[in-house]
Design a protein around this motif. Structure first.
Motif, PDB file in Angstrom:
ATOM      1  N   ALA A 228       0.684  -1.039  -0.220  1.00 52.43           N
ATOM      2  CA  ALA A 228       0.041   0.018  -0.014  1.00 52.43           C
ATOM      3  C   ALA A 228       0.912   1.434   0.025  1.00 52.43           C
ATOM      4  O   ALA A 228       0.618   2.212  -0.692  1.00 52.43           O
ATOM      5  CB  ALA A 228      -0.986   0.122   1.267  1.00 52.43           C
ATOM      6  N   ARG A 229       1.916   1.169   0.707  1.00 49.33           N
ATOM      7  CA  ARG A 229       2.890   2.419   1.036  1.00 49.33           C
ATOM      8  C   ARG A 229       3.759   2.583  -0.517  1.00 49.33           C
ATOM      9  O   ARG A 229       3.837   3.653  -1.036  1.00 49.33           O
ATOM     10  CB  ARG A 229       3.887   2.143   2.098  1.00 49.33           C
ATOM     11  CG  ARG A 229       3.281   2.348   3.459  1.00 49.33           C
ATOM     12  CD  ARG A 229       4.254   2.175   4.312  1.00 49.33           C
ATOM     13  NE  ARG A 229       3.421   2.377   5.894  1.00 49.33           N
ATOM     14  CZ  ARG A 229       4.170   2.553   6.799  1.00 49.33           C
ATOM     15  NH1 ARG A 229       5.298   2.100   6.850  1.00 49.33           N
ATOM     16  NH2 ARG A 229       3.306   2.540   8.130  1.00 49.33           N
ATOM     17  N   LEU A 230       3.899   1.388  -1.020  1.00 46.43           N
ATOM     18  CA  LEU A 230       4.716   1.573  -2.494  1.00 46.43           C
ATOM     19  C   LEU A 230       3.962   2.013  -3.466  1.00 46.43           C
ATOM     20  O   LEU A 230       4.123   2.884  -4.421  1.00 46.43           O
ATOM     21  CB  LEU A 230       5.325   0.176  -2.983  1.00 46.43           C
ATOM     22  CG  LEU A 230       6.460  -0.152  -1.927  1.00 46.43           C
ATOM     23  CD1 LEU A 230       6.651  -1.774  -2.377  1.00 46.43           C
ATOM     24  CD2 LEU A 230       7.774   0.579  -2.566  1.00 46.43           C
ATOM     25  N   THR A 231       2.388   1.743  -3.305  1.00 43.29           N
ATOM     26  CA  THR A 231       1.513   2.019  -4.139  1.00 43.29           C
ATOM     27  C   THR A 231       1.325   3.522  -4.179  1.00 43.29           C
ATOM     28  O   THR A 231       1.340   4.291  -5.258  1.00 43.29           O
ATOM     29  CB  THR A 231       0.106   1.422  -4.377  1.00 43.29           C
ATOM     30  OG1 THR A 231       0.417  -0.119  -4.329  1.00 43.29           O
ATOM     31  CG2 THR A 231      -0.920   1.729  -5.105  1.00 43.29           C
ATOM     32  N   THR A 232       1.346   4.132  -3.073  1.00 43.93           N
ATOM     33  CA  THR A 232       0.865   5.607  -2.928  1.00 43.93           C
ATOM     34  C   THR A 232       2.338   6.229  -3.413  1.00 43.93           C
ATOM     35  O   THR A 232       2.167   7.343  -3.917  1.00 43.93           O
ATOM     36  CB  THR A 232       0.709   5.863  -1.346  1.00 43.93           C
ATOM     37  OG1 THR A 232      -0.238   4.891  -0.655  1.00 43.93           O
ATOM     38  CG2 THR A 232       0.396   7.042  -1.177  1.00 43.93           C
ATOM     39  N   LEU A 233       3.363   5.886  -2.964  1.00 44.60           N
ATOM     40  CA  LEU A 233       4.511   6.596  -3.306  1.00 44.60           C
ATOM     41  C   LEU A 233       4.751   6.568  -4.984  1.00 44.60           C
ATOM     42  O   LEU A 233       4.869   7.653  -5.375  1.00 44.60           O
ATOM     43  CB  LEU A 233       5.749   5.753  -2.804  1.00 44.60           C
ATOM     44  CG  LEU A 233       7.228   6.198  -3.273  1.00 44.60           C
ATOM     45  CD1 LEU A 233       7.664   7.551  -2.810  1.00 44.60           C
ATOM     46  CD2 LEU A 233       8.370   5.065  -2.620  1.00 44.60           C
TER      47      LEU A 233
END
Lengths: 450, 61
Positions: A228-233
């Motif tokens: 989820a964090r990588l997707t947002t980044l």
């Protein structure tokens, strides 16, 4: 993977058959396949495999829908690599929720059907072992995240980085290209610096870290949080293509504006002579002529060496949902070679599909005068493609050619229309049609190979 | 127990980082991992030191 009688098959071991039978029934897989995010795949029955005469002994064989033209990450623009990364994260997130994981995270597992990314590596789907971390995380960083961050934060083009490093760049190499100030930018400290330090300090460990983490209570939610964090980044990453001499080329230069209608009309008349399977538009710029060709062709590969042009074209095509124009960053003076193990893993540009029509507009003077490729060499290369060609020839009095010659000694005595035509005939082309454009210094030729 | 193995080298540091970026529950996992790692390391070290001081037996009767 094997190509047999022009169709694409995937031969499976017994373990791979088990993995396939498991994943092909999962709702997420069926949904993503139906919407085209995962390549359409059918399992062939044993008697059908024997009937086709597919070589080798396999536990199972799958048949994939064929991608019209294979491309590689070192030919993609920034947004194409970003789209491939986001597709990978989306599929992985859904797979993990269904108890499945992707065993690697290579951008080569994604291909483009026009402007649409498609996940092609069906063999990557395996059952998720409870407590197992994401094995492909490092590969994802090295092959997708770090090149994207370099482009977005430091304007380092992804193509030479990925072409020179087929396995991507390590966290350590990534950090070398950054300044201390970049540590404050999203993703750099955690995925770059911390990963580099942990890799260095844990390098001598003899333990099985994945097993140790599993025993410490690692669970799938931790992977999902990371995804989820990588997707947002990655969604927030942006690269603004710089303005170059090729930006708005078609609308600003007087001779180009004067010739535009006649040139478009000529290309259109050639395209209407028959429907082509594959068209190459060399030096596509904003893709204007690719679009004309696409009206009467199955597929168009639009190539340009200018990353900014390809990026802008991809963004437009992606927003339109186009699936029959593939934009690629290709420098014809140094096109993609055969690469990888024994030069067989990545195929050279010319071997990935035979074009039926090649648009070579506003290009030959760049190859001959700026690139110092002898004119007969350029003609010889065009003849080797064995395709019809629309060739634009600007004379030495053309403003663009004069610009290229401004600071050079004019040693290009054979750069003339009569010499070009004689060379074309010698190379086996028939000049079907010739038109002088309104600017007076450019000629269009429609060539047929004999 | 199923062994966690892959054809890809995931990198020990990259695996540990996944616990670190996993939020609070990840920190708990990381704490457990580091504790186990430290205890194992501590348990091995004295034996190594002792073996260095032990006389070398050259003849056995």
């Amino acid at each position: 993977m094997l190509i047999w009688q022009s169709k694409v098959y995937r031969a499976l071991s017994s373990q791979a058959v088990t993995d396939w039978k498991r994943v092909c029934r999962q709702p997420f897989f069926l949904r993503l396949s139906t919407q085209g995010s995962i390549i359409q795949t059918d399992e062939l029955a044993g008697d059908r495999v024997r009937e086709l005469g597919i070589p080798g002994t396999w536990s199972g064989v799958l048949q994939h829908v064929r991608i019209p033209f294979v491309s590689y990450p070192y030919e993609w623009s920034f947004s194409m690599l970003r789209a491939a990364a986001l597709l990978h994260l989306e599929i992985l997130t859904e797979a993990i929720q269904a108890g499945t994981i992707l065993k690697d995270a290579s951008p080569y597992n994604v291909q483009f059907h026009g402007a649409r990314p498609v996940f092609i590596d069906i063999g990557s789907f395996v059952a998720l072992t409870p407590g197992e971390p994401w094995i492909g995380y490092r590969q994802f960083c090295e092959m997708m995240l770090f090149p994207l961050l370099l482009q977005a934060y430091r304007r380092i083009d992804i193509q030479p980085v990925l072409r020179a490093n087929l396995d991507g760049i390590s966290a350590r190499e990534f950090l070398r290209s950054l300044s201390w100030r970049d540590m404050l930018r999203p993703g750099v400290f955690t995925h770059g610096w911390v990963q580099s330090v942990l890799e260095r300090t844990s390098g001598d460990s003899h333990e099985n870290t994945a097993e140790a983490l599993k025993s410490s209570g690692f669970g799938r939610q931790l992977i999902l949080n990371n995804l989820a964090r990588l997707t947002t980044l990655i969604r927030r990453l942006n690269w603004k293509p710089p303005q170059t001499q090729w930006t708005d080329y078609r609308h600003e230069l007087p001779h180009v504006v004067a010739d535009a209608a006649a040139k478009s009309g000529f290309v259109q008349s050639v395209c209407l002579t028959g429907r082509r399977q594959l068209v190459w538009d060399l030096g596509c710029n904003d893709g204007h002529f690719s679009r004309i060709a696409a009206c009467n062709a199955e597929y168009v590969v639009a190539m340009d060496q200018d990353h900014g042009c390809v990026e802008r074209l991809y963004r437009q095509l992606a927003s339109e949902g186009s699936t029959n124009i593939l934009p690629l960053c290709i420098d014809l003076l140094n096109p993609s070679p055969a690469q990888g193990w024994r030069g067989r893993e990545r195929v050279r540009l010319e071997e990935r599909g035979q074009p039926n029509l090649v648009l070579c507009l506003g290009l030959i003077h760049h190859l001959v005068i700026a690139g110092n490729i002898p004119l007969p060499e350029v003609v010889d290369w065009l003849a080797s493609l064995n395709a019809e060609v629309v060739l634009e020839f600007p004379s030495k009095l053309d403003p663009m050619v004069q610009g290229l010659l401004r600071n050079k000694r004019d040693q290009y005595e054979d750069y003339s229309l009569p010499f070009l035509e004689a060379t074309l005939l010698k190379a086996g082309f028939q000049i079907r049609e010739r038109t002088d454009l309104p600017s007076g210094e450019r000629t269009l030729l429609y060539l047929i190979p004999q | 127990m199923t062994a966690v193995v892959a054809y890809l080298d995931p990198g020990s540091g990259s695996l540990i980082l996944q616990a670190l970026v996993g939020g609070f529950s990840g920190l708990v996992v990381l704490g457990r991992y580091l504790w186990t790692h430290w205890m194992t390391h501590k348990a091995i070290q004295p034996r190594t030191e002792l073996s260095a001081e032990m006389p070398v037996v050259t003849h056995l009767h």
